[in-house]
Design an enzyme around this catalytic site. Structure first.
Site, PDB file in Angstrom:
ATOM      1  N   LYS A 176      -8.126   7.098  19.833  1.00  0.00           N
ATOM      2  CA  LYS A 176      -9.312   6.257  20.023  1.00  0.00           C
ATOM      3  C   LYS A 176      -9.496   6.070  21.531  1.00  0.00           C
ATOM      4  O   LYS A 176      -9.116   5.043  22.088  1.00  0.00           O
ATOM      5  CB  LYS A 176      -9.140   4.912  19.319  1.00  0.00           C
ATOM      6  CG  LYS A 176      -8.846   5.036  17.822  1.00  0.00           C
ATOM      7  CD  LYS A 176      -8.462   3.693  17.224  1.00  0.00           C
ATOM      8  CE  LYS A 176      -7.989   3.852  15.792  1.00  0.00           C
ATOM      9  NZ  LYS A 176      -6.656   4.489  15.701  1.00  0.00           N
ATOM     10  N   ASP A 179     -16.899  10.515  33.074  1.00  0.00           N
ATOM     11  CA  ASP A 179     -16.905  11.318  34.300  1.00  0.00           C
ATOM     12  C   ASP A 179     -15.510  11.787  34.697  1.00  0.00           C
ATOM     13  O   ASP A 179     -15.274  12.123  35.862  1.00  0.00           O
ATOM     14  CB  ASP A 179     -17.540  10.534  35.456  1.00  0.00           C
ATOM     15  CG  ASP A 179     -19.013  10.240  35.212  1.00  0.00           C
ATOM     16  OD1 ASP A 179     -19.668  11.046  34.532  1.00  0.00           O
ATOM     17  OD2 ASP A 179     -19.502   9.198  35.687  1.00  0.00           O
ATOM     18  N   HIS A 211      -5.967  10.643  15.165  1.00  0.00           N
ATOM     19  CA  HIS A 211      -6.038   9.186  15.158  1.00  0.00           C
ATOM     20  C   HIS A 211      -6.276   8.577  16.537  1.00  0.00           C
ATOM     21  O   HIS A 211      -6.216   7.351  16.701  1.00  0.00           O
ATOM     22  CB  HIS A 211      -4.737   8.624  14.558  1.00  0.00           C
ATOM     23  CG  HIS A 211      -4.911   7.333  13.850  1.00  0.00           C
ATOM     24  ND1 HIS A 211      -4.273   6.168  14.227  1.00  0.00           N
ATOM     25  CD2 HIS A 211      -5.669   7.004  12.772  1.00  0.00           C
ATOM     26  CE1 HIS A 211      -4.618   5.187  13.415  1.00  0.00           C
ATOM     27  NE2 HIS A 211      -5.460   5.658  12.525  1.00  0.00           N
TER      28      HIS A 211
END
Length: 215
Positions: free
Chosen positions: A153, A158, A151
């Site tokens: 996000k 870089d 879940h």
């Protein structure tokens, strides 16, 4: 005797010079690190207005005559940030179905930047998922192997910039829901997410898969 003394002094000068150079380099690196840590976090709020971000993905400046607005928005800010990746782009997002953000990931990959994607096994199999598009383009995608959701996000640019928040990379998340994204460059926080991504990447090694949704 004189030559020996001169050689010894030269050696001492070299050692002292290298020591001072190392100390100076350490100071510069520490100073840059402190500047990065003091840089304020940026916050983006969604829903964003429907805008066109295609010109941001072009290798050279161009114009788009699609008829949509091209004004600045939370979506264009996020797109511009992701497309800025030069060495790596690591994406760890529950749902990836947004055509705008998937096009951004593909554009980054097309420039030769290393792109890795982790997502949820249930949602990657749904209609609209861009996982298949990523894989056909040569982007490696890994997914969880249990009944609980992957879940997270977040994305790492870089290994220096963290993009995280409540936003799923979907049209509903971008243009419909009340969502947030925070952009952080604090080294300690970024490091924690870099380590989390690495741990999940190893945990979701395809050699260990018991199943793999077809997408």
């Amino acid at each position: 005797m004189l030559l020996t003394a001169v050689s010894a002094w030269r050696g001492l000068v070299v050692v002292v010079g290298l020591s001072l150079a190392a100390e100076g380099l350490y100071y510069v690196i520490s100073h840059l690190k402190r500047l990065r840590e003091r840089r304020p976090a940026q916050v983006l709020f969604f829903p964003a207005p429907v805008t066109c971000v295609r010109p941001l993905l072009l290798s050279s400046p161009g114009h788009c005559r699609c008829g949509l607005s091209h004004r600045e928005s939370a979506l264009s800010c996020l797109t511009r940030l992701l497309i800025s990746a030069r060495r790596s782009l690591d994406v760890c997002v529950f749902t990836i179905s947004s055509l705008e953000l998937s096009s951004t990931v593909l554009a980054v990959h097309g420039r030769g930047v290393r792109v890795r994607v982790i997502t949820d096994s249930d949602y990657m199999a749904l209609a609209g998922s861009q996982v298949g598009t990523f894989r056909r383009a040569g982007i490696e995608v890994r997914h969880d192997q249990d009944t609980n959701y992957m879940h997270h996000k977040f994305a790492l640019i870089d290994g220096l910039t963290l993009v995280t928040g409540s936003l799923n990379w979907s049209a509903q998340g971008i243009f419909g829901n009340k969502e947030n994204v925070i952009i952080i460059e604090n080294t300690d926080i970024v490091k924690a997410f870099v380590e989390e991504f690495g741990q999940l990447w190893n945990e979701y090694d395809p050699a260990k898969y018991s199943f793999s949704p077809q997408r």
